[in-house]
Design a protein around this motif. Structure first.
Motif, short mmCIF file in Angstrom:
data_model
loop_
_atom_site.label_atom_id
_atom_site.label_comp_id
_atom_site.label_asym_id
_atom_site.label_seq_id
_atom_site.Cartn_x
_atom_site.Cartn_y
_atom_site.Cartn_z
N ARG A 107 38.00 33.53 56.91
CA ARG A 107 37.54 34.61 57.78
C ARG A 107 36.64 35.60 57.05
NH1 ARG A 107 42.24 36.95 59.01
NH2 ARG A 107 41.83 38.65 57.60
N THR A 108 36.84 35.80 55.75
CA THR A 108 36.15 36.90 55.06
C THR A 108 34.99 36.48 54.16
OG1 THR A 108 37.69 36.84 53.18
CG2 THR A 108 38.26 38.28 55.05
N HIS A 109 34.73 35.19 54.00
CA HIS A 109 33.75 34.78 53.00
C HIS A 109 32.33 35.25 53.29
CE1 HIS A 109 33.38 31.38 55.84
NE2 HIS A 109 32.14 31.29 55.38
N THR A 113 31.61 43.28 53.07
CA THR A 113 31.57 44.74 53.17
C THR A 113 32.73 45.31 53.98
OG1 THR A 113 30.10 44.61 55.08
CG2 THR A 113 29.06 44.82 52.90
N LEU A 114 33.62 44.45 54.47
CA LEU A 114 34.77 44.95 55.22
C LEU A 114 35.67 45.79 54.32
CD1 LEU A 114 35.82 41.76 57.23
CD2 LEU A 114 34.72 43.82 58.13
N PRO A 115 36.31 46.81 54.87
CA PRO A 115 37.24 47.60 54.06
C PRO A 115 38.41 46.73 53.58
CG PRO A 115 36.93 48.57 56.27
CD PRO A 115 36.21 47.26 56.25
N GLY A 116 38.84 46.99 52.37
CA GLY A 116 40.01 46.31 51.84
C GLY A 116 39.77 44.91 51.29
N GLU A 121 38.37 37.73 47.21
CA GLU A 121 37.51 37.44 48.36
C GLU A 121 36.04 37.59 47.99
OE1 GLU A 121 39.86 38.75 52.30
OE2 GLU A 121 40.06 40.14 50.60
N LEU A 122 35.73 38.61 47.21
CA LEU A 122 34.34 38.80 46.76
C LEU A 122 33.88 37.62 45.91
CD1 LEU A 122 34.39 42.60 45.78
CD2 LEU A 122 33.33 41.56 47.81
N LEU A 123 34.76 37.11 45.08
CA LEU A 123 34.37 35.98 44.22
C LEU A 123 34.16 34.71 45.02
CD1 LEU A 123 36.62 36.70 41.11
CD2 LEU A 123 34.16 37.15 41.39
N LEU A 139 26.35 42.13 47.40
CA LEU A 139 27.56 41.45 46.97
C LEU A 139 27.75 41.56 45.46
CD1 LEU A 139 30.00 39.60 47.39
CD2 LEU A 139 28.41 37.66 47.49
N GLU A 140 26.69 41.32 44.72
CA GLU A 140 26.77 41.40 43.26
C GLU A 140 27.11 42.82 42.80
OE1 GLU A 140 23.33 39.54 41.47
OE2 GLU A 140 23.44 37.90 42.93
#
Length: 187
Positions: A107-109, A113-116, A121-123, A139-140
């Motif tokens: 869902r988050t990939h 920029t979503l909170p939390g 998930e960023l990686l 993102l970086e």
């Protein structure tokens, strides 16, 4: 065609079973294997450069190897744009009995920029970009800030090292794209 195929780190057995149960198309499987491999290399680079960064490596690898599973239900997004696979993948993983903490990556990939959003998930998001040589400054910057904070380092110092790492990871993007495209979108 064999000269473009790559040797990749194998996906975990658990993920292999999920892909089989979900009926993942050959190209989708190839894509997930490629992003998993890049995520593993990214984790190796982070461990070497920032050993103090607390990263849940197995979670990142699981997320990288399953992030696009929703394309089983939205196969048009294998070759075209779309975001319907994100929520569909999250729901599919839950239906397959995956813990919500692991299913979240589907869902988050694409929503870094979503909170939390966690570093893990960023990686996964970063691996999903750099596998094909794509670079996203926003993102970086988020990853840079998290790694700098974790290691107590100056952001510019982390930025330079991360830039070098991502440049190295992106160097094989053409071969990875050719590898992925050698697989069928159906079947």
């Amino acid at each position: 065609m064999t000269d473009i195929l790559l040797t990749l780190r194998p996906i975990p057995d658990r993920v292999d079973g999920l892909l089989r149960r979900a009926g993942a198309q050959p190209r989708l499987r190839a894509h997930l294997e490629l992003v998993h491999d890049v995520a593993a290399r990214l984790l190796d680079g982070i461990a070497a450069r920032w050993p103090g960064a607390a990263v849940d490596g197995p979670a990142v690898l699981f997320g990288a190897a399953t992030h696009d599973l929703g394309k089983v239900r939205h196969p048009e997004e294998l070759t075209g744009p779309g975001h319907r696979h994100e929520e569909a993948g999250h729901l599919l993983l839950l239906e397959l009995g995956v813990d919500p903490r692991d299913a979240r990556f589907a869902r988050t990939h694409a929503s870094w920029t979503l909170p939390g959003i966690s570093l893990e998930e960023l990686l996964v998001s970063l691996a999903d970009q750099v596998w094909r040589g794509s670079r996203r400054a926003d993102l970086e910057d988020l990853v840079t800030a998290r790694l700098a904070e974790a290691g107590g380092l100056a952001r510019w110092e982390v930025f330079l090292a991360l830039d070098d790492l991502l440049t190295d990871l992106g160097a094989d993007a053409d071969r990875r794209l050719a590898h992925q495209n050698a697989f069928a979108t159906v079947g």
